[in-house]
Design an enzyme around this catalytic site. Structure first.
Site, short mmCIF file in Angstrom:
data_model
loop_
_atom_site.label_atom_id
_atom_site.label_comp_id
_atom_site.label_asym_id
_atom_site.label_seq_id
_atom_site.Cartn_x
_atom_site.Cartn_y
_atom_site.Cartn_z
N GLU A 159 0.84 -1.20 0.07
CA GLU A 159 -0.09 -0.08 0.02
C GLU A 159 1.06 1.20 0.12
O GLU A 159 0.67 2.15 0.86
CB GLU A 159 -0.93 0.11 1.25
N GLU A 235 -6.31 -7.92 -0.60
CA GLU A 235 -6.52 -8.09 0.89
C GLU A 235 -7.96 -7.81 0.94
O GLU A 235 -8.47 -6.53 0.74
CB GLU A 235 -6.06 -7.01 1.56
#
Ligand code: GLA
Length: 598
Positions: A159, A235
């Site tokens: 991320e 995710e």
């Protein structure tokens, strides 16, 4: 050519159409004797792949330390077990992993370097990353698909688009992996937001998304970012984690299963985060620091399909049904819950005080001394990273020159929770969470001893505050007069030897002190440690660090993996920081992670 390749809208595995149906399972959050069991249950739910991060801070405990691959860190063994269980693996080596893990996995010895810019092309950071990858990758290469192993894809950073926009840093990592022999498919993952994706993705590298709901919208955004290529949710958040003092999070199984169905019906690949969350054993939990500091609890149950203790929960069955609509699921009945230890009480009737000055006799004082790191004398208090152990606790001592009521001011605040003692008597607590930096105390005499015991409650793992310092963070004054010199000592969090304990001789526990009791086990099985009489501290069974407990909740019991117990005598040690209403702890057969929200 890598085993896993991409097409205009999906994957090929060795040339055959393939959809990744993966679940996250962090080996470092599960007792290694339970890895095979958890992997078997992953396959039985219908997963064809498992995903794990790799925590740099545990694998490389110091800048010159060799790579640690022992016990719970034996990643090659985990990869062999995954392959034997018929599972592929997605590897996420970071170097930053977030994951509600201490410092997001970045080692404190690195982030403590003054002025270093983590997750950037700062040469001090990239040199450390390169040196780590030099150690990490050679033992992993035999487990890549190219070499016949289970690893089919490797993630670059984590991320990153939520943190920075330095393309050259991501390119450095890509080259670092490729240059060390990783030939499998690479991917980045970012929140499904155009700005995050733009900053966190790399040309020629698969861009995956992270999200937990709003499936159609998230997939549309992924498509806007890349007109072609597989849609992959790296995710898929089906639950969430808890903070001390916050609510216990749960997500409805039917709702999560419905979203999983939408994702799979859209043809996307998925990594369920988490399939099995496990536990932040010892002092490994991270923290968030958004508007305020908030430490993550010991359990990482995550309300995942497989509970913290490895039993199938409601999502396990619901997800298995959904997956069966889209992919073959192994035949056979779903797993049954594992046997639990019959409940029993443990009396902790021996103790070892922690502050040398409060020990009842010379032998206990010497035992307390032995637990502390070497004293460092300084004009002002030093942060924990300068005292030898950045995790655990630090103990600071200075003299209070004048008697009377007055204000103690901690100019830099505390990282993260400080207990203040005057002549050995508790005088108050300061917490980073509340940005506290002052305490009114009564000083009984000129020359009284001021002890400050500071706990590192977990390194922030998300956002710009990663690497924030721990311990006392600046000069301390009393009524405006600076205090010092200071004796600063680290307290590496280990349970003392049995010989350090003496009979408690009381019916309540006094802290800060270690308390010890023994109990018999006829046949080891999973249990849960309940401590209703105790306040806050750490627990060990047979030397295995179960983690932090805190009556503040929401978590009320600590998971005791069956393999930690042994037939015959077992010992329980608590480091109780405050005190207890009795000397009993209880091993139960039911977890209590906090009240479920209505
Ligand atoms: C992000 C991170 C993960 C984890 C989750 C929340 O997606 O990438 O490591 O922190 O949030 O559990």
């Amino acid at each position: 050519m890598p085993a896993l390749t991409t097409t205009a809208d999906g994957f090929l595995l060795r040339g055959e159409p393939f959809r990744i149906i993966s679940g996250a399972l962090h080996y470092f959050r599960v007792h290694p004797d339970q890895w095979a069991d958890r992997l078997r249950k992953a396959r039985l739910m219908g997963l064809n792949t498992v995903e794990t991060y790799i925590p740099w801070n545990l694998h490389q405990p110091g800048p010159a330390a060799p790579l640690d691959l022992d016990g719970i860190l034996d990643l090659p063994r985990f990869l062999r077990l995954a392959a034997a269980g018929g599972l592929h693996v997605l590897l996420r080596p970071g170097p930053y992993i977030c994951a509600e893990w201490d410092g997001g996995g970045l080692p404190a010895w690195l982030t403590a370097d003054d002025g270093i810019r983590p997750r950037s092309t700062d040469p001090r950071f990239t040199a450390a990353v390169d040196a780590y990858l030099d150690l990490l990758l050679p033992p992993l290469l035999p487990h890549m698909a190219e070499a016949g192993g289970p690893v089919i894809a490797v993630q670059v950073e984590n991320e990153y688009g939520a943190y920075g926009d330095e393309r050259a840093y991501l390119e450095h990592l890509e080259k670092a992996l490729r240059g060390r022999g990783v030939r499998e498919l690479l991917f980045t993952c970012d929140q499904a937001d155009p700005r995050h994706l733009a900053a966190g993705a790399l040309p020629g590298v698969l861009a995956a998304g992270t999200f937990g709901g709003g499936v159609e919208r998230a997939l549309a955004r992924m498509r806007e970012h890349r007109a072609e290529g597989p849609l992959m949710c790296a995710e898929f958040w089906i639950g969430w984690f808890d903070h001390w003092g916050g609510p216990h999070h749960v997500r409805d199984a039917a709702d999560a299963a419905d979203d999983l169905d939408r994702l799979l019906s859209a043809g996307a690949s998925v990594n369920i985060y988490m399939f099995h969350g496990g536990t932040n054993f010892g002092l490994t939990n991270g923290a968030n620091h958004d508007h305020a500091y908030a430490a993550t609890v010991t359990s990482y149950d995550y309300d995942a399909p497989l509970t913290e203790h490895g039993d199938p929960g409601p999502k396990y069955h619901a997800f298995r049904e959904v997956i069966a609509r889209h992919a073959p699921v192994p035949d056979g009945p779903p797993p049954e819950p594992a046997a639990k230890l019959a409940p029993r009480d443990v009396v902790l009737d021996r103790w070892a005080p922690l502050l040398p000055g409060t020990a009842p006799d010379a032998a206990s004082a010497a035992a307390a001394e032995a637990l502390l790191g070497p004293p460092v004398a300084e004009g002002d208090p030093l942060p924990m990273d300068r005292l030898g152990s950045p995790v655990g606790f630090a103990l600071y001592r200075a003299e209070l020159p004048a008697a009377g009521d007055g204000v103690l001011r901690f100019s830099g605040g505390v990282g993260d929770r400080a207990q203040v003692f005057v002549d050995g008597a508790p005088a108050g607590v300061l917490e980073r969470e509340r940005a506290e930096d002052a305490l009114t105390v009564r000083v009984p005499r000129a020359g009284a001893a001021l002890d400050v015991l500071v706990e590192n409650l977990g390194g922030t793992n998300y956002g710009p505050r990663i690497g924030d310092r721990k311990g006392l963070l600046g000069p301390v004054s009393f009524e405006g007069a600076p205090l010092g010199p200071w004796t600063c000592r680290s307290l590496p969090p280990d349970a003392p030897e049995a010989s350090a304990f003496v009979p408690t001789g009381r019916t309540t526990g006094v802290g800060p002190a270690f308390h010890r009791g023994t109990f018999e086990v006829e046949a080891p099985a999973d249990a849960f440690l309940a401590l209703p009489a105790w306040t806050k501290g750490l627990a060990w069974i047979n030397g295995f660090a179960l983690g932090r407990y805190w009556r503040r909740g929401p978590q009320r019991t600590l998971y005791v993996p069956g393999p930690v117990l042994r037939t015959g005598a077992n010992d329980l040690v608590l480091l109780e920081l405050h005190g207890s209403a009795g000397l009993t702890a209880r091993l139960t057969d039911t977890p209590d992670l906090g009240p479920e929200p209505h």
